[in-house]
Enzyme design. Structure first.
Site, short mmCIF file in Angstrom:
data_model
loop_
_atom_site.label_atom_id
_atom_site.label_comp_id
_atom_site.label_asym_id
_atom_site.label_seq_id
_atom_site.Cartn_x
_atom_site.Cartn_y
_atom_site.Cartn_z
N CYS A 113 -0.56 1.01 -2.63
CA CYS A 113 -1.93 1.34 -3.05
C CYS A 113 -3.01 0.63 -2.24
CB CYS A 113 -2.11 1.02 -4.53
SG CYS A 113 -0.89 1.80 -5.59
N HIS A 241 -9.26 0.79 -5.58
CA HIS A 241 -8.08 1.64 -5.77
C HIS A 241 -8.16 2.27 -7.15
CE1 HIS A 241 -4.17 3.18 -6.41
NE2 HIS A 241 -3.78 2.19 -7.19
N ASN A 271 -3.90 8.55 -10.11
CA ASN A 271 -3.57 7.50 -9.15
C ASN A 271 -2.85 8.15 -7.98
OD1 ASN A 271 -2.39 5.40 -7.69
ND2 ASN A 271 -1.84 4.21 -9.49
#
Length: 315
Positions: A113, A241, A271
């Site tokens: 990530c 993120h 995500n």
């Protein structure tokens, strides 16, 4: 030594949209449960005939067009991803082939990530050191490939997509738009976010990540601002993120960026791992929420447990 700058961005998401109501028909969950815990309402899911390099190439082509550059003008391709199926050829080589590039250096960056901000820093360093003049930096992940769709704690989180940036050399000695990176890791928490096994599956220790991110990351984010010679109050936008809205919103408040727009693309995209920051940033630029020259904090965190962030100027 030349500085570097982002001259254009672009993004791409698959056409299929998976809603919370759709998920409620697949696992024991509900729209109310998902939105109250992670703030996500929809996510885009790629089909079996849409590999990661295709997502990446679409985003890259948009960034190149926005920059007014052709594929043959790129010296280096960096792809941040953790969902590549094959070891070789790497994702960057596949993207270069899709775009018809004649011979750039090609390298993948697997920091999950935090991959895009690591790759962006690597591009900045390459330009400053004279190793490249123009770099294509891409964050792309197909999280649906590594998700257990019977596990309601993880399948509600993920989405697929890609975002890209064109990084170019600027005037020697000038502050051209990519600030110094603040990066590091917490090795003892390396298993808190993972993609492992055969077949590989995404898993995480959600509460541990939440506590670490909301307590430790604000300090790191402020230090990234200091490295750029700015205070959090000077930021026009904060693009973290997009892990979970319950992490993004409190973290943005604790950074102290009181005048900044906070990217909340996680609500619509879920995500998307390494794609989340360039995807959200590109949307802010496309929508006109931020304008050319605005200072924006990009900060990634997640697997390994790694983090990286820098202040950039909008293209």
């Amino acid at each position: 030594m030349s500085g570097s700058r982002i001259t254009a961005v672009g993004h791409y998401q698959p056409a299929r949209v998976l809603t919370n109501e759709d998920l409620a028909g697949m696992v024991d969950t509900s729209d109310a449960w998902i939105t109250s815990r992670v703030g996500i309402r929809t996510r885009h899911i790629a089909g079996p005939d849409e590999p990661v390099d295709e997502l990446a190439a679409h985003a890259a082509a948009k960034a190149l067009a926005a920059a007014g550059r052709t594929p043959d003008e790129i010296d280096l391709v960096l792809v941040a991803t953790s969902t590549a199926t094959d070891r070789s050829p790497n994702m960057a080589a596949r993207v270069a082939a899709r775009l018809g590039m004649p011979g750039p250096a090609v390298m993948d960056v697997n920091v999950v990530c935090a991959g895009f901000t690591h790759a962006l820093a690597t591009a900045d360093h390459a330009v400053r050191a004279g190793g490249a003049e123009r770099v294509l930096v891409i964050g792309a992940d197909k999280m649906s490939d590594v998700t257990d769709w019977t596990d309601r704690t993880t399948c509600v989180l993920v989405g697929d997509g890609a975002g890209a940036a064109v990084v170019e050399a600027g005037a020697p000695g000038a502050d051209n738009g990519i600030g110094p990176v603040l990066w590091g890791s917490v090795p003892e928490m390396g298993n808190a976010v993972r993609i492992e096994g055969t077949p590989p599956r995404f898993a995480q220790e959600g509460q541990s990540v939440y506590r670490w991110a909301t307590t430790r990351l604000p300090e790191f984010a402020r230090r990234a601002c200091e490295k750029a010679g700015l205070g959090p109050e000077d930021l026009a936008a904060v693009v973290l993120h997009q892990a979970n809205l319950r992490i993004v919103e409190p973290l943005a408040r604790r950074i102290g960026a009181v005048n900044a727009v906070v990217a909340r693309d996680v609500v619509d995209s879920g995500n998307t791992s390494a794609a989340s920051i360039p995807l959200a940033f590109s949307k802010l630029v496309e929508q006109g929420t931020v304008t050319s020259g605005d200072p924006v904090l990009l900060f990634g965190f997640g697997g390994n447990l790694s983090y990286a962030g820098q202040v950039v100027r909008c293209p």
